[in-house]
Design a protein around this motif. Structure first.
Motif, PDB file in Angstrom:
ATOM      1  N   ALA A 185       0.832  -1.209   0.000  1.00  0.00           N
ATOM      2  CA  ALA A 185       0.000   0.000   0.000  1.00  0.00           C
ATOM      3  C   ALA A 185       0.861   1.250   0.000  1.00  0.00           C
ATOM      4  O   ALA A 185       0.573   2.223  -0.706  1.00  0.00           O
ATOM      5  N   ALA A 186       1.940   1.242   0.793  1.00  0.00           N
ATOM      6  CA  ALA A 186       2.837   2.404   0.836  1.00  0.00           C
ATOM      7  C   ALA A 186       3.541   2.598  -0.499  1.00  0.00           C
ATOM      8  O   ALA A 186       3.721   3.735  -0.960  1.00  0.00           O
ATOM      9  N   GLN A 187       3.935   1.504  -1.125  1.00  0.00           N
ATOM     10  CA  GLN A 187       4.610   1.593  -2.423  1.00  0.00           C
ATOM     11  C   GLN A 187       3.666   2.157  -3.485  1.00  0.00           C
ATOM     12  O   GLN A 187       4.037   3.038  -4.272  1.00  0.00           O
ATOM     13  N   THR A 188       2.416   1.677  -3.498  1.00  0.00           N
ATOM     14  CA  THR A 188       1.432   2.184  -4.450  1.00  0.00           C
ATOM     15  C   THR A 188       1.108   3.645  -4.176  1.00  0.00           C
ATOM     16  O   THR A 188       1.002   4.456  -5.100  1.00  0.00           O
ATOM     17  N   GLY A 189       0.955   3.988  -2.892  1.00  0.00           N
ATOM     18  CA  GLY A 189       0.667   5.377  -2.536  1.00  0.00           C
ATOM     19  C   GLY A 189       1.797   6.316  -2.909  1.00  0.00           C
ATOM     20  O   GLY A 189       1.561   7.433  -3.382  1.00  0.00           O
ATOM     21  N   ALA A 190       3.033   5.864  -2.702  1.00  0.00           N
ATOM     22  CA  ALA A 190       4.183   6.697  -3.053  1.00  0.00           C
ATOM     23  C   ALA A 190       4.241   6.950  -4.557  1.00  0.00           C
ATOM     24  O   ALA A 190       4.533   8.071  -4.997  1.00  0.00           O
ATOM     25  N   ALA A 191       3.966   5.922  -5.343  1.00  0.00           N
ATOM     26  CA  ALA A 191       3.975   6.088  -6.801  1.00  0.00           C
ATOM     27  C   ALA A 191       2.863   7.040  -7.249  1.00  0.00           C
ATOM     28  O   ALA A 191       3.066   7.886  -8.130  1.00  0.00           O
ATOM     29  N   GLU A 192       1.702   6.912  -6.634  1.00  0.00           N
ATOM     30  CA  GLU A 192       0.580   7.787  -6.980  1.00  0.00           C
ATOM     31  C   GLU A 192       0.870   9.236  -6.609  1.00  0.00           C
ATOM     32  O   GLU A 192       0.597  10.161  -7.382  1.00  0.00           O
ATOM     33  N   VAL A 244      15.577   7.700   7.535  1.00  0.00           N
ATOM     34  CA  VAL A 244      15.234   8.413   6.313  1.00  0.00           C
ATOM     35  C   VAL A 244      16.366   8.312   5.292  1.00  0.00           C
ATOM     36  O   VAL A 244      16.136   8.076   4.096  1.00  0.00           O
ATOM     37  N   ALA A 245      17.601   8.463   5.751  1.00  0.00           N
ATOM     38  CA  ALA A 245      18.752   8.347   4.856  1.00  0.00           C
ATOM     39  C   ALA A 245      18.828   6.953   4.246  1.00  0.00           C
ATOM     40  O   ALA A 245      19.154   6.792   3.056  1.00  0.00           O
ATOM     41  N   HIS A 246      18.511   5.947   5.040  1.00  0.00           N
ATOM     42  CA  HIS A 246      18.498   4.572   4.526  1.00  0.00           C
ATOM     43  C   HIS A 246      17.439   4.409   3.448  1.00  0.00           C
ATOM     44  O   HIS A 246      17.670   3.768   2.419  1.00  0.00           O
ATOM     45  N   ALA A 247      16.251   4.998   3.682  1.00  0.00           N
ATOM     46  CA  ALA A 247      15.174   4.900   2.692  1.00  0.00           C
ATOM     47  C   ALA A 247      15.514   5.645   1.414  1.00  0.00           C
ATOM     48  O   ALA A 247      15.176   5.209   0.311  1.00  0.00           O
ATOM     49  N   VAL A 248      16.192   6.793   1.544  1.00  0.00           N
ATOM     50  CA  VAL A 248      16.593   7.561   0.354  1.00  0.00           C
ATOM     51  C   VAL A 248      17.556   6.751  -0.499  1.00  0.00           C
ATOM     52  O   VAL A 248      17.496   6.776  -1.740  1.00  0.00           O
ATOM     53  N   ALA A 249      18.446   6.018   0.147  1.00  0.00           N
ATOM     54  CA  ALA A 249      19.422   5.213  -0.588  1.00  0.00           C
ATOM     55  C   ALA A 249      18.829   3.922  -1.119  1.00  0.00           C
ATOM     56  O   ALA A 249      19.423   3.279  -1.987  1.00  0.00           O
ATOM     57  N   SER A 250      17.664   3.543  -0.625  1.00  0.00           N
ATOM     58  CA  SER A 250      17.044   2.285  -1.040  1.00  0.00           C
ATOM     59  C   SER A 250      16.154   2.497  -2.262  1.00  0.00           C
ATOM     60  O   SER A 250      15.646   3.601  -2.503  1.00  0.00           O
ATOM     61  N   THR A 251      15.960   1.444  -2.996  1.00  0.00           N
ATOM     62  CA  THR A 251      15.071   1.509  -4.159  1.00  0.00           C
ATOM     63  C   THR A 251      13.679   0.994  -3.829  1.00  0.00           C
ATOM     64  O   THR A 251      12.774   1.086  -4.654  1.00  0.00           O
ATOM     65  N   ASN A 252      13.501   0.442  -2.642  1.00  0.00           N
ATOM     66  CA  ASN A 252      12.228  -0.149  -2.257  1.00  0.00           C
ATOM     67  C   ASN A 252      11.713   0.462  -0.962  1.00  0.00           C
ATOM     68  O   ASN A 252      12.413   1.214  -0.280  1.00  0.00           O
ATOM     69  N   ALA A 256       8.337   4.808   2.417  1.00  0.00           N
ATOM     70  CA  ALA A 256       8.479   4.624   0.970  1.00  0.00           C
ATOM     71  C   ALA A 256       8.980   5.896   0.311  1.00  0.00           C
ATOM     72  O   ALA A 256       8.404   6.974   0.510  1.00  0.00           O
ATOM     73  N   PRO A 257      10.052   5.826  -0.490  1.00  0.00           N
ATOM     74  CA  PRO A 257      10.565   7.020  -1.170  1.00  0.00           C
ATOM     75  C   PRO A 257       9.718   7.396  -2.386  1.00  0.00           C
ATOM     76  O   PRO A 257       9.182   6.532  -3.082  1.00  0.00           O
ATOM     77  N   LEU A 285       7.115   8.854   1.926  1.00  0.00           N
ATOM     78  CA  LEU A 285       5.789   8.610   2.490  1.00  0.00           C
ATOM     79  C   LEU A 285       5.921   7.643   3.665  1.00  0.00           C
ATOM     80  O   LEU A 285       6.379   6.517   3.501  1.00  0.00           O
ATOM     81  N   PHE A 286       5.524   8.105   4.839  1.00  0.00           N
ATOM     82  CA  PHE A 286       5.580   7.285   6.047  1.00  0.00           C
ATOM     83  C   PHE A 286       4.170   6.950   6.498  1.00  0.00           C
ATOM     84  O   PHE A 286       3.279   7.802   6.479  1.00  0.00           O
ATOM     85  N   VAL A 287       3.943   5.696   6.881  1.00  0.00           N
ATOM     86  CA  VAL A 287       2.640   5.300   7.409  1.00  0.00           C
ATOM     87  C   VAL A 287       2.857   4.399   8.614  1.00  0.00           C
ATOM     88  O   VAL A 287       3.744   3.543   8.614  1.00  0.00           O
ATOM     89  N   GLU A 288       2.058   4.650   9.642  1.00  0.00           N
ATOM     90  CA  GLU A 288       2.140   3.856  10.866  1.00  0.00           C
ATOM     91  C   GLU A 288       0.770   3.278  11.189  1.00  0.00           C
ATOM     92  O   GLU A 288      -0.238   3.997  11.221  1.00  0.00           O
ATOM     93  N   LEU A 289       0.733   1.978  11.409  1.00  0.00           N
ATOM     94  CA  LEU A 289      -0.479   1.262  11.806  1.00  0.00           C
ATOM     95  C   LEU A 289      -0.396   0.976  13.298  1.00  0.00           C
ATOM     96  O   LEU A 289       0.610   0.462  13.783  1.00  0.00           O
TER      97      LEU A 289
END
Length: 207
Positions: free
Chosen positions: A54-61, A145-153, A171-172, A184-188
């Motif tokens: 869901a986070a990946q789809t939301g980030a792309a949108e 955040v730095a880890h997420a920026v460097a990540s592709t997923n 999700a970046p 995009l950050f989401v917490e459940l």
């Protein structure tokens, strides 16, 4: 007939009392079993990656709408806040939401089960969804955040299985050139069914 009326009234009272004593525990047991089953199905979907997807789809949108929504002349980032609110509501829909056909358990266990935020690549907050006064999300650290920026997923952040079931993902958002423009950050956050039934002293079904 005058003689039978007191007896009849006594019998009706006994039957009503018997029905109440039998029906209430039965309803409580049935409600508890159903809620436990729904919670198990929902958490299984989360464990299988529904929140990450869901986070990946939301980030792309959001990345596709980024030039229209992110405006420097709007310091409060109203458009981004509204987008996050709408996105969180979509995730909570009973059908087509976070976990299809199981997301209604979110409404039963919490009035605010999800909070989303948008972070800049330097980790400062750009926008967030409406959370009321229910709880404050555990936003990612600058290192995360730095880890997420460097990540592709999408990356999964540490959560919790204590008094509340907490899951966090980040999700970046990338532009057409592949640069990260935001995250995009989401917490459940859900209370376990036993806490809802026992500590909240509630057997109602908001759904």
């Amino acid at each position: 007939m005058i003689v039978l009326r007191p007896r009849l009234r006594g019998l009706v009272f006994k039957l009503a009392l018997f029905y109440a004593l039998l029906a209430l525990p039965t309803l409580i047991v049935v409600q508890s079993v159903l809620l436990l089953h729904e919670f198990h199905q929902f958490t299984t979907g989360i464990a299988n990656g529904s929140l990450t997807r869901a986070a990946q789809t939301g980030a792309a949108e959001l990345a596709a709408q980024w030039p229209q929504l992110h405006r420097a002349e709007d310091p409060r980032q109203t458009a981004l806040n509204l987008w996050l609110d709408a996105w969180v509501l979509r995730l909570q829909q009973p059908r087509g939401g976070l976990t299809p056909d199981q997301s209604y358990v979110l409404m039963e266990l919490s009035s605010t089960p999800l909070i989303a935020a948008l972070l800049a690549p330097d980790a400062h907050e750009l926008a967030h969804s409406s959370a009321g006064s229910q709880w404050t999300p555990d936003l990612p650290t600058a290192v995360e955040v730095a880890h997420a920026v460097a990540s592709t997923n999408v990356i999964e952040l540490p959560g919790s299985d204590g008094s509340h079931r907490i899951r966090r993902v980040l999700a970046p958002l990338r532009d057409a050139a592949g640069n990260v423009v935001a995250l995009l950050f989401v917490e459940l956050r859900l209370s376990p069914p036993w806490r809802h039934l026992l500590l909240d002293s509630s057997f109602e079904s908001p759904t």
